[in-house]
Design a protein around this motif. Structure first.
Motif, PDB file in Angstrom:
ATOM      1  N   ALA A  20       0.867  -1.202   0.048  1.00  0.00           N
ATOM      2  CA  ALA A  20       0.108  -0.043   0.020  1.00  0.00           C
ATOM      3  C   ALA A  20       0.966   1.201  -0.028  1.00  0.00           C
ATOM      4  CB  ALA A  20      -0.738   0.222   1.295  1.00  0.00           C
ATOM      5  N   ASP A  21       0.486   2.304  -0.513  1.00  0.00           N
ATOM      6  CA  ASP A  21       1.073   3.639  -0.621  1.00  0.00           C
ATOM      7  C   ASP A  21       0.733   4.421   0.575  1.00  0.00           C
ATOM      8  OD1 ASP A  21       2.418   5.585  -1.450  1.00  0.00           O
ATOM      9  OD2 ASP A  21       0.794   6.555  -2.888  1.00  0.00           O
ATOM     10  N   VAL A  22       1.393   4.014   1.606  1.00  0.00           N
ATOM     11  CA  VAL A  22       1.170   4.604   2.956  1.00  0.00           C
ATOM     12  C   VAL A  22       2.587   4.977   3.755  1.00  0.00           C
ATOM     13  CG1 VAL A  22      -1.211   3.592   3.201  1.00  0.00           C
ATOM     14  CG2 VAL A  22       0.837   2.427   4.287  1.00  0.00           C
ATOM     15  N   VAL A  23       2.509   5.514   4.734  1.00  0.00           N
ATOM     16  CA  VAL A  23       3.779   5.495   5.669  1.00  0.00           C
ATOM     17  C   VAL A  23       3.860   4.464   6.329  1.00  0.00           C
ATOM     18  CG1 VAL A  23       4.869   6.825   7.533  1.00  0.00           C
ATOM     19  CG2 VAL A  23       3.604   8.171   5.815  1.00  0.00           C
ATOM     20  N   TYR A  24       5.121   4.024   6.448  1.00  0.00           N
ATOM     21  CA  TYR A  24       5.618   2.877   7.180  1.00  0.00           C
ATOM     22  C   TYR A  24       6.445   3.041   8.633  1.00  0.00           C
ATOM     23  CZ  TYR A  24       3.490  -0.159   3.223  1.00  0.00           C
ATOM     24  OH  TYR A  24       2.594  -0.743   2.621  1.00  0.00           O
ATOM     25  N   ALA A  25       6.176   2.467   9.613  1.00  0.00           N
ATOM     26  CA  ALA A  25       7.181   2.483  10.440  1.00  0.00           C
ATOM     27  C   ALA A  25       8.099   1.254  10.353  1.00  0.00           C
ATOM     28  CB  ALA A  25       6.555   2.443  12.076  1.00  0.00           C
ATOM     29  N   VAL A  26       9.234   1.207  10.572  1.00  0.00           N
ATOM     30  CA  VAL A  26      10.073   0.352  10.329  1.00  0.00           C
ATOM     31  C   VAL A  26      10.661  -0.223  11.728  1.00  0.00           C
ATOM     32  CG1 VAL A  26      12.410  -0.168   9.095  1.00  0.00           C
ATOM     33  CG2 VAL A  26      10.895   1.670   8.208  1.00  0.00           C
ATOM     34  N   ASP A  27      10.353  -1.532  11.718  1.00  0.00           N
ATOM     35  CA  ASP A  27      11.209  -2.436  12.790  1.00  0.00           C
ATOM     36  C   ASP A  27      12.572  -2.456  12.361  1.00  0.00           C
ATOM     37  OD1 ASP A  27      12.279  -4.315  14.441  1.00  0.00           O
ATOM     38  OD2 ASP A  27      10.498  -5.699  14.249  1.00  0.00           O
ATOM     39  N   PRO A  28      13.343  -1.718  13.241  1.00  0.00           N
ATOM     40  CA  PRO A  28      14.862  -1.664  12.616  1.00  0.00           C
ATOM     41  C   PRO A  28      15.638  -2.914  12.785  1.00  0.00           C
ATOM     42  CG  PRO A  28      14.659  -0.787  14.812  1.00  0.00           C
ATOM     43  CD  PRO A  28      13.371  -1.221  14.497  1.00  0.00           C
ATOM     44  N   THR A  29      15.103  -3.962  13.259  1.00  0.00           N
ATOM     45  CA  THR A  29      15.907  -5.387  13.664  1.00  0.00           C
ATOM     46  C   THR A  29      16.045  -6.306  12.287  1.00  0.00           C
ATOM     47  OG1 THR A  29      14.034  -6.288  14.331  1.00  0.00           O
ATOM     48  CG2 THR A  29      15.254  -5.421  15.988  1.00  0.00           C
ATOM     49  N   ILE A  30      17.158  -6.343  11.673  1.00  0.00           N
ATOM     50  CA  ILE A  30      17.280  -7.663  10.836  1.00  0.00           C
ATOM     51  C   ILE A  30      17.721  -8.839  11.435  1.00  0.00           C
ATOM     52  CG2 ILE A  30      18.687  -7.965   8.670  1.00  0.00           C
ATOM     53  CD1 ILE A  30      19.005  -5.049   8.413  1.00  0.00           C
ATOM     54  N   HIS A  31      17.158  -9.776  10.973  1.00  0.00           N
ATOM     55  CA  HIS A  31      17.420 -11.321  11.512  1.00  0.00           C
ATOM     56  C   HIS A  31      17.221 -12.298  10.258  1.00  0.00           C
ATOM     57  CE1 HIS A  31      13.601  -9.618  12.918  1.00  0.00           C
ATOM     58  NE2 HIS A  31      13.138 -10.799  12.578  1.00  0.00           N
ATOM     59  N   CYS A  32      17.624 -13.545  10.774  1.00  0.00           N
ATOM     60  CA  CYS A  32      17.403 -14.570   9.468  1.00  0.00           C
ATOM     61  C   CYS A  32      15.902 -15.107   9.507  1.00  0.00           C
ATOM     62  CB  CYS A  32      18.424 -15.847  10.005  1.00  0.00           C
ATOM     63  SG  CYS A  32      17.909 -16.744  11.268  1.00  0.00           S
ATOM     64  N   ARG A  33      15.163 -15.168  10.593  1.00  0.00           N
ATOM     65  CA  ARG A  33      13.744 -15.613  10.515  1.00  0.00           C
ATOM     66  C   ARG A  33      13.573 -17.111  10.337  1.00  0.00           C
ATOM     67  NH1 ARG A  33      10.206 -12.514   6.588  1.00  0.00           N
ATOM     68  NH2 ARG A  33      11.768 -12.854   5.156  1.00  0.00           N
ATOM     69  N   THR A  34      14.811 -17.709  10.294  1.00  0.00           N
ATOM     70  CA  THR A  34      14.628 -19.257  10.294  1.00  0.00           C
ATOM     71  C   THR A  34      15.259 -20.006  11.417  1.00  0.00           C
ATOM     72  OG1 THR A  34      16.568 -19.375   9.033  1.00  0.00           O
ATOM     73  CG2 THR A  34      14.631 -19.143   7.865  1.00  0.00           C
ATOM     74  N   CYS A  35      16.038 -19.375  12.460  1.00  0.00           N
ATOM     75  CA  CYS A  35      16.485 -20.150  13.376  1.00  0.00           C
ATOM     76  C   CYS A  35      15.633 -20.467  14.508  1.00  0.00           C
ATOM     77  CB  CYS A  35      17.845 -19.257  13.892  1.00  0.00           C
ATOM     78  SG  CYS A  35      17.617 -17.712  14.771  1.00  0.00           S
ATOM     79  N   THR A  36      16.268 -21.088  15.729  1.00  0.00           N
ATOM     80  CA  THR A  36      15.259 -21.422  16.637  1.00  0.00           C
ATOM     81  C   THR A  36      14.809 -20.232  17.391  1.00  0.00           C
ATOM     82  OG1 THR A  36      16.572 -23.606  17.079  1.00  0.00           O
ATOM     83  CG2 THR A  36      15.335 -22.493  18.703  1.00  0.00           C
ATOM     84  N   TYR A  37      15.682 -19.250  17.633  1.00  0.00           N
ATOM     85  CA  TYR A  37      15.155 -18.170  18.264  1.00  0.00           C
ATOM     86  C   TYR A  37      14.188 -17.263  17.418  1.00  0.00           C
ATOM     87  CZ  TYR A  37      19.032 -18.639  21.560  1.00  0.00           C
ATOM     88  OH  TYR A  37      20.025 -19.067  22.509  1.00  0.00           O
ATOM     89  N   CYS A  38      14.463 -17.085  15.939  1.00  0.00           N
ATOM     90  CA  CYS A  38      13.679 -16.442  15.349  1.00  0.00           C
ATOM     91  C   CYS A  38      12.109 -16.973  15.404  1.00  0.00           C
ATOM     92  CB  CYS A  38      14.223 -16.150  13.718  1.00  0.00           C
ATOM     93  SG  CYS A  38      15.336 -15.167  13.682  1.00  0.00           S
ATOM     94  N   LEU A  39      12.080 -18.349  15.093  1.00  0.00           N
ATOM     95  CA  LEU A  39      10.836 -19.095  15.000  1.00  0.00           C
ATOM     96  C   LEU A  39      10.169 -19.026  16.486  1.00  0.00           C
ATOM     97  CD1 LEU A  39      12.026 -22.027  12.819  1.00  0.00           C
ATOM     98  CD2 LEU A  39      10.625 -20.110  12.108  1.00  0.00           C
TER      99      LEU A  39
END
Length: 331
Positions: free
Chosen positions: A71-90
């Motif tokens: 959508a063409d709106v303003v987005y707030a950005v979660d500034p955390t980059i992570h793998c999204r597949t490890c035990t902690y992410c899941l």
């Protein structure tokens, strides 16, 4: 494009080539970027991290490239980059991911005309929320996480140590859950803001007396830096109470009394950034709360500076004689 950079003398704004756009990332035009206490630690060269990057991990923007299907709106950005597949992410704890990096601390952030971020970090902001409030989703998310870590009941009493932006948003969220919430304020303008938010404002030397009378179930430490607030938290918390450390300390050791820990059977825990609960992203929850709290977050929004005055913005955030609470860069 313009981008703020740390130097040995502060911050400077330089012209740089826009970075390439990786697959599944988007390019945002930044509409607002808040200054956090962590940024000020880097600015003062009190932190080992952050040098050599563009600051700004509290930011929001609109998509200019790579936004197909969004959508063409303003987005707030979660500034955390992570793998999204490890035990902690899941498991809902991406802050512990081995690939964890924070935009604006370890990679270039939002104190710029534009920034590139992964698509999964985007959270659409309700159109009713002003742009300069949209970037306050990040500190609000820190407060959301803190309340989850140190939960409150309707008859709870809570004490927040520190009336900076994190302390005030934590107090704001606690106010709507607990019977009584007090907060310590160092400066008169912080005290006035706390009172306007419906919190019981205390002087820093009044915390122990208030606690002796009210026996807080949870103490939220939000000061960090070089303060002795961990020990103060232990003195203030009721027997069997909980201490939640939210402040970022820039020293390796702090005073903890083993005798107090044992005698009061205290629970000391910490809250790092934000993660996920069974209901979803804590950052997303904060973004969803923005319309509800926008008017009160406006009270925290004391200063706005254009990007060309980024160094002045950091100085204003650092010097409380300016009566600053939340200073925002608005490119």
């Amino acid at each position: 494009m313009r981008q703020a950079r740390y130097t040995d003398d502060g911050l400077t704004v330089v012209e740089v080539e826009p970075p390439p756009l990786p697959e599944d990332w988007v390019r945002l035009t930044v509409v607002s970027c808040g200054i956090c206490g962590t940024d000020l630690h880097v600015y003062q060269q009190h932190a080992w991290f952050g040098r050599g990057v563009c600051p700004g991990h509290e930011f929001a923007g609109s998509i200019t490239e790579g936004g197909a299907g969004l959508a063409d709106v303003v987005y707030a950005v979660d500034p955390t980059i992570h793998c999204r597949t490890c035990t902690y992410c899941l498991g809902g704890m991406p802050q512990f991911c081995d690939s964890y990096r924070t935009i604006g601390i370890f990679v270039d952030g939002g104190a710029a005309d534009s920034v590139v971020v992964p698509r999964y970090t985007l959270h659409p902001v309700d159109p009713s929320v002003p742009d300069h409030i949209a970037s306050q989703a990040e500190p609000l998310a820190v407060g959301v996480r803190g309340i989850h870590v140190g939960p409150l009941e309707p008859d709870s009493r809570a004490l927040v140590l520190g009336a900076g932006a994190i302390g005030l948003v934590t107090g704001l969220l606690a106010r709507d859950r607990a019977r009584r919430v007090a907060i310590t304020a160092r400066y008169p303008h912080q005290r006035a803001c706390a009172e306007a938010l419906g919190l019981e404002a205390l002087g820093e030397d009044e915390a122990e007396d208030w606690s002796a009378e009210n026996a807080p179930d949870v103490v939220y430490e939000t000061v960090g830096g070089t303060a002795d607030t961990i020990h103060l938290s232990m003195l203030c918390a009721r027997k069997g109470g909980t201490i939640v450390v939210l402040g970022s300390f820039n020293r390796e050791t702090v005073e903890i009394s083993p005798l107090l820990l044992l005698a009061k059977e205290l629970h000391i825990t910490a809250s790092l950034a934000y993660g996920r609960t069974r209901r979803g992203s804590e950052f997303g929850a904060a973004v969803a709360m923005l319309p509800r709290y926008a008017a009160e977050l406006e009270r925290l929004s004391t200063h706005r500076f254009p990007l060309d005055q980024a160094d002045d913005a950091f100085k204003a955030a650092l010097d409380k004689s300016h009566e600053s609470i939340k200073v925002t860069i608005v490119p």
